[in-house]
Design a protein around this motif. Structure first.
Motif, PDB file in Angstrom:
ATOM      1  N   GLU A  62      -4.448   3.989  -2.907  1.00  0.00           N
ATOM      2  CA  GLU A  62      -3.618   3.964  -4.352  1.00  0.00           C
ATOM      3  C   GLU A  62      -4.548   3.051  -5.468  1.00  0.00           C
ATOM      4  O   GLU A  62      -5.342   2.391  -5.120  1.00  0.00           O
ATOM      5  CB  GLU A  62      -2.549   3.198  -4.213  1.00  0.00           C
ATOM      6  CG  GLU A  62      -1.470   3.994  -3.354  1.00  0.00           C
ATOM      7  CD  GLU A  62      -0.243   3.129  -2.827  1.00  0.00           C
ATOM      8  OE1 GLU A  62      -0.086   2.156  -3.387  1.00  0.00           O
ATOM      9  OE2 GLU A  62       0.284   3.559  -1.778  1.00  0.00           O
ATOM     10  N   ASN A  63      -4.235   3.565  -6.306  1.00  0.00           N
ATOM     11  CA  ASN A  63      -5.000   2.892  -7.645  1.00  0.00           C
ATOM     12  C   ASN A  63      -5.111   1.383  -7.540  1.00  0.00           C
ATOM     13  O   ASN A  63      -6.259   0.765  -8.111  1.00  0.00           O
ATOM     14  CB  ASN A  63      -4.690   3.426  -8.995  1.00  0.00           C
ATOM     15  CG  ASN A  63      -5.218   4.918  -9.414  1.00  0.00           C
ATOM     16  OD1 ASN A  63      -6.081   5.176  -9.055  1.00  0.00           O
ATOM     17  ND2 ASN A  63      -4.554   5.404 -10.455  1.00  0.00           N
ATOM     18  N   GLY A  64      -3.951   0.804  -7.463  1.00  0.00           N
ATOM     19  CA  GLY A  64      -3.776  -0.699  -7.374  1.00  0.00           C
ATOM     20  C   GLY A  64      -4.415  -1.130  -6.277  1.00  0.00           C
ATOM     21  O   GLY A  64      -4.766  -2.424  -6.245  1.00  0.00           O
ATOM     22  N   ASP A  65      -5.067  -0.548  -5.346  1.00  0.00           N
ATOM     23  CA  ASP A  65      -5.567  -0.910  -3.998  1.00  0.00           C
ATOM     24  C   ASP A  65      -7.003  -0.924  -4.273  1.00  0.00           C
ATOM     25  O   ASP A  65      -7.882  -1.103  -3.240  1.00  0.00           O
ATOM     26  CB  ASP A  65      -5.300  -0.293  -2.764  1.00  0.00           C
ATOM     27  CG  ASP A  65      -3.730  -0.689  -2.494  1.00  0.00           C
ATOM     28  OD1 ASP A  65      -3.359  -1.537  -2.996  1.00  0.00           O
ATOM     29  OD2 ASP A  65      -3.179  -0.026  -1.704  1.00  0.00           O
ATOM     30  N   GLU A  77     -10.932  -9.791 -10.389  1.00  0.00           N
ATOM     31  CA  GLU A  77      -9.813  -8.881  -9.892  1.00  0.00           C
ATOM     32  C   GLU A  77      -9.804  -8.674  -8.289  1.00  0.00           C
ATOM     33  O   GLU A  77      -8.721  -8.307  -7.706  1.00  0.00           O
ATOM     34  CB  GLU A  77      -9.980  -7.408 -10.519  1.00  0.00           C
ATOM     35  CG  GLU A  77      -9.685  -7.474 -12.330  1.00  0.00           C
ATOM     36  CD  GLU A  77      -8.375  -7.745 -12.371  1.00  0.00           C
ATOM     37  OE1 GLU A  77      -7.616  -7.227 -11.483  1.00  0.00           O
ATOM     38  OE2 GLU A  77      -7.905  -8.240 -13.241  1.00  0.00           O
ATOM     39  N   LEU A 106      -6.832  -8.721  -5.274  1.00  0.00           N
ATOM     40  CA  LEU A 106      -6.497  -7.692  -4.285  1.00  0.00           C
ATOM     41  C   LEU A 106      -6.037  -8.467  -3.250  1.00  0.00           C
ATOM     42  O   LEU A 106      -4.981  -7.843  -2.287  1.00  0.00           O
ATOM     43  CB  LEU A 106      -7.676  -6.788  -4.171  1.00  0.00           C
ATOM     44  CG  LEU A 106      -7.697  -5.699  -3.496  1.00  0.00           C
ATOM     45  CD1 LEU A 106      -6.683  -4.647  -4.432  1.00  0.00           C
ATOM     46  CD2 LEU A 106      -9.074  -4.980  -3.074  1.00  0.00           C
TER      47      LEU A 106
END
Ligand code: BG6
Length: 477
Positions: free
Chosen positions: A270-273, A461, A465
């Motif tokens: 997923e994009n957030g991962d 960032e 994560l």
């Protein structure tokens, strides 16, 4: 154990890989007594030159990149195995001459150390000129395609002239001693395998950190980025070896079948991962944008991601992957972080910490298992975590210190006809099928990678994560 004598042709013999890795690697195997003196190693490339000129060129590279002394008596002997044929990969020049050099009754291997655009031309000529036969082997290098479509096309091109059992797709990470050791550790010990699953493993961290930047190869790298350059191949292979089920036998297809099942079980990321980074200059040293020469490049030189494997063994245990250029240290390692003990019987000493098994791939290859023990002394039962540290160089003495380079091992495997440490066509395609959507989503987003300072551990960032999952990266050092 010596291999049979062979004829090896290196296409692209004047190139960088041949000089830095292939020729020095072959020399070391020769010196170790593995290559019979009746073998032939023939360079083939566009440059017009004769055997002697190629031998001189090879000698200089073996001295420079292999750390070999000119006076080494084996060097002169090795150079006698070398020959050279100028060849036109897209035309007819040189092919008859090459054919006349190849002996019918020997093992033949053809190393395609050239741009993938030439794979088809060379394969076709090897077949049409009757140089290769059904026992010949071809060796191809990454990049094996830049997405699923191009990888499929390459596989189809090679398949027109060669059967899968003749095709050796190199991922040099599989030739690294410690990477092979992953399989030995898992499948030759009873200690680890019972714990090797989501019930006992909290998460896995795979780190390949480099200190080098991309200067000098910016034009290749900028079209590739960390996902294509490192994740689709090297990191994926490491993940497979950690996550796969025990193969029934250490046999090429049995091992590759198990790796393929892992790749197919990977969930889409997923994009957030996922976090991408790009190193910045510090005034003195240029940043990525200078090295890649495109001041507007959005290519990532760093990537960190959380990967989930949807199968019985790993459901609920994430694998965190990160790799990048211009980081604080050159270090590659795999860390298996176990779960904390469910209950502590020791009242006043805090909860015991989780065990960790760290497998260091490079440098300083070895293993480190963190265990809890009692702190020595009469002060009651206080717990302390200590490393059971094993450096292979210390444990194995000279043999451990003098590990063969990945290429040495892999080239000898080609001659032996052992494909276990090479990627099968379907494996490469499955890996692209997983990375393609990650790459497309990124390109569509038009976002910029997060900047990070050269010499740091990567972008902030990437820390988040982990933090949001109440975990943290191991330090890069
Ligand atoms: C190569 C990549 O395949 O692997 C490089 O193209 C990278 O970008 C290299 O630096 C890393 O290999 P090693 O053996 O130095 O870890």
């Amino acid at each position: 154990i010596p291999v049979e004598d062979f004829d090896l042709v290196i296409f692209g013999a004047t190139g960088d890989l041949a000089h830095r890795k292939i020729l020095p690697g072959l020399f070391r195997r020769f010196e170790a007594g593995q290559i019979p003196e009746t073998s032939q190693i023939i360079g083939a490339a566009r440059t017009e030159q004769d055997d002697d000129a190629f031998r001189k060129e090879a000698e200089a590279s073996i001295i420079e990149f292999g750390g070999v002394k000119k006076s080494n008596p084996n060097l002169a002997k090795f150079l006698q195995l070398l020959g050279y044929v100028p060849i036109d990969a897209k035309g007819d020049g040189g092919w008859e001459a090459l054919k006349s050099r190849i002996r019918d009754d020997k093992v033949h291997a053809f190393y395609f150390s050239v741009a993938p655009a030439l794979f088809g031309d060379i394969a076709e000529r090897l077949a049409n000129y009757g140089i290769a036969d059904e026992d010949s082997r071809i060796v191809v290098e990454k990049p094996f395609g830049r997405d699923l479509a191009t990888a499929k096309a390459l596989n189809a091109t090679l398949a027109q002239h060669f059967a899968e059992h003749q095709i050796y797709r190199i991922d040099h990470y599989l030739g690294k001693e410690t990477v092979q050791n992953l399989m030995a550790v898992r499948f030759a010990n009873v200690l680890f395998e019972p714990l090797w699953n989501a019930q006992y493993v909290d998460h896995v961290q795979i780190t390949v950190a480099e200190t080098v930047g991309v200067a000098g190869r910016g034009s290749y790298y900028d079209k590739s980025g960390a996902i294509r350059d490192m994740v689709q191949n090297h990191m994926m292979q490491l993940l497979c070896l950690i996550a796969m089920e025990p193969p029934y036998h250490f046999d090429p297809n049995a091992v590759r079948d198990e790796k393929l099942k892992v790749i197919r079980a990977l969930e889409p990321v997923e994009n957030g991962d996922i976090v991408r980074g790009q190193y910045q200059g510090d005034g003195k040293n240029g940043g990525y944008l200078e090295d890649a020469e495109d001041p507007d490049s959005r290519t990532e030189s760093y990537v960190a991601m959380k990967v989930r494997i949807s199968n019985w063994r790993w459901q609920g245990t994430p694998f965190y992957l990160r790799t990048g250029k211009k980081l604080r240290a050159r270090t590659s390692e795999i860390a298996i972080i176990f779960k904390e003990p469910p209950h502590s019987i020791f009242d006043d000493t805090g909860h015991p910490k989780a065990n960790e098994l760290v497998i260091r791939l490079q440098p300083n290859e070895g293993m480190n298992l963190k265990v809890m023990i009692k702190e020595p002394g009469p002060g009651g039962m206080r717990l302390v975590q200590v490393p059971l540290d094993m450096s292979f160089a210390d444990a194995l003495g000279a043999e451990g210190a003098d590990m063969p380079d990945a290429y040495e091992r892999l080239i000898m495997d080609v001659i032996r006809g052992n494909q276990t440490l090479f990627m099968r066509g379907d494996e490469v395609e499955a890996a692209w099928a997983w990375t393609d959507p990650i790459i497309t989503a990124w390109e569509d987003s038009k976002r910029r990678p997060e900047p990070y300072d050269a010499g740091s551990s990567g972008p902030e960032e990437a820390l988040r994560l982990m933090h949001r999952d109440n975990r943290r990266w191991r330090e890069i050092r």
